[in-house]
Scaffold this motif. Sequence first.
Motif, PDB file in Angstrom:
ATOM      1  N   THR A   1      71.067  44.220  21.056  1.00 40.64           N
ATOM      2  CA  THR A   1      69.950  43.637  21.812  1.00 40.64           C
ATOM      3  C   THR A   1      68.792  43.222  20.908  1.00 40.64           C
ATOM      4  O   THR A   1      67.812  42.643  21.399  1.00 40.64           O
TER       5      THR A   1
ATOM      6  N   GLU B   1      70.331  40.085  29.091  1.00 31.57           N
ATOM      7  CA  GLU B   1      69.923  39.225  30.201  1.00 31.57           C
ATOM      8  C   GLU B   1      68.571  39.671  30.760  1.00 31.57           C
ATOM      9  O   GLU B   1      67.689  38.848  31.035  1.00 31.57           O
TER      10      GLU B   1
ATOM     11  N   THR C   1      74.927  46.438  27.015  1.00 30.20           N
ATOM     12  CA  THR C   1      74.266  45.454  26.152  1.00 30.20           C
ATOM     13  C   THR C   1      74.134  44.076  26.809  1.00 30.20           C
ATOM     14  O   THR C   1      73.043  43.482  26.783  1.00 30.20           O
ATOM     15  N   PRO C   2      75.192  43.511  27.402  1.00 34.22           N
ATOM     16  CA  PRO C   2      75.026  42.188  28.025  1.00 34.22           C
ATOM     17  C   PRO C   2      73.962  42.180  29.120  1.00 34.22           C
ATOM     18  O   PRO C   2      73.166  41.236  29.215  1.00 34.22           O
TER      19      PRO C   2
ATOM     20  N   ASP D   1      80.534  43.697  35.082  1.00 31.28           N
ATOM     21  CA  ASP D   1      79.826  42.527  35.601  1.00 31.28           C
ATOM     22  C   ASP D   1      79.255  42.780  36.990  1.00 31.28           C
ATOM     23  O   ASP D   1      78.145  42.330  37.314  1.00 31.28           O
TER      24      ASP D   1
END
Length: 580
Positions: A220, A195, A190-191, A157
């Motif tokens: 994705t 985004e 991927t996250p 993150d």
Amino acid sequence: MISRYLATGFLLASSFSACTAQPPLPSTPPKPDLKLPPAIEDLAEQIEDLARSPKAQDAAAATLTRLLDAPRAEVQWRAARALTRLGVATPDTAAKLQKLTTSENKVVKFHAIRALAAIGDKSPGTIEAMMAAATSSEATIAREAIEALREMKLPADQAAAAFAAALAGDDQAVASFAVEAVIAEGAGATPLLIESLGNEKSAYWAAIAISQIGVDAAGTVPAMIKALNSTTDTSLQTQLCLALAEIGEPAKSASDSICGLVTKSDDASVRMAGSYALGAIGADGCEEALAECAKSDEPFVAMVGSWAMAKTTGSEADMTTAVDKLIAGLTSENANMREAAAKGLIELGAPAEIVAPRLIAEAAKADPVERVNLVEALAGLGELVVSKAMIGLEEPESRELALEILAKVGPKSAPAVPMLLELAESVDDPMAARINYVLGRVGKPAAAAVDGLLADLDSDNEDLRQSALFALRGIGPAAKGAVAKLMPKTGAADGTAECYLRVYALASIAPSDESVVQAILPTIEMGLADNNELVRLDAVMAVADLKAAGASLRVKLAELAVEDQNDMVRNAALAVLNAE
């Protein structure tokens, strides 16, 4: 490095300027002002000494940390650089370096970032400082901070937040550097990629990263479909299609969106990328759109459309049409089209009975330039084309073209060596000579050919003898068994091609053998002074092979590097001198 990520990880769209970004510049330190007052100059030398203090690292680190508070930038950045080299810190070092990352002096900022990475600090303050620097308007600072964040291996993150900001920035070089960092995360990115696809500014870079991650970024696909449906930017459309193509069959849900784009777009790059994607993902129900592309007046678009049609239908008629257009593409004046055509032929997997006769016919009618283009395009595939060329060796009609391709591929043609050796035993001398030249291009992996090449040296055929010498030279030290046979004929430097070839072969095979070197030096010296520039060039290459060339040869090389009338000879001589 990053340049290979920028819209080049695909089969038939390697020429799209729209999807090619500028590669990042190397992260080099800004140039400081080196004019120092005498007192500071003395201190600078002391700082350098501290950086080389292996026996008193803790004390050195404490002193350097105190110097980070110095009022002069010249001292601050030198202290930070010394800490980078030392790699040791005190409890106060990180906080002081964090403060310097916001300095008004670019050199200080740069070295503070490097030092924080070198001491391995991952405190919240350092992460915050790095993330701020990663979005700096100064590209050098931003690139260095991104690289530091990569090395720190932060939680996903935290890394994502920094990279997302860089991807959405205005500096292409910084964004390119961030792409490389994202690619390194693989599926774990991927996250972040999802985004980033929601922001048109960062979506382009996200698609480039996905192109390189490939099927691991299959998560994705829904976000890419959404972006594809909402954007009118042709560069982004192109890159999204290429990214979907690299994911392959798991991206099949994008078929309708891509098909609609191919049907409606007037942009050649979009239509090529879309057609390629439809073929790569195995789309169903898009034949009409692909048929339109296959009929395009633009040869590149038509070639890609035909390839995709054949990939999706698999019919013999579509295969034949695609092969015809791909083979025609091999002789195109457009280098990108040639490369794409060569890759397309391999990926298409069309039966040899369709490909071989058409390839031979095209090579036969091609002019010299077109034939070179054809061979270079196929050879550019490296190992991928070797097995196909080996099939070509089996038939006399395709043998010469196959040999040209294998020679151009070079050492990566090693799997063909056993077949070449077997073939050499059953063909006439001219064809055997061609095989020997290929073996020479293969080089060391062709060492099994040495016995046969030594036998060829006794042939009455001059071409066969010379080709054998060329091959032995290419094989190099792995052909050491040939030294005894070559040595007896090196004493008489008669200036013939065969005399030179024997000597040059020995220079390559036994470059460190003093007795060999002394025996061949007179002939090499004669070659360096020959009236023929090709002989001089070959002689320069022979000197490059030798480990102990002798002072006399170096003097002659220096003369050639300055005075020779031929550019290739001058440049080669200079390269040999610089390599010493």
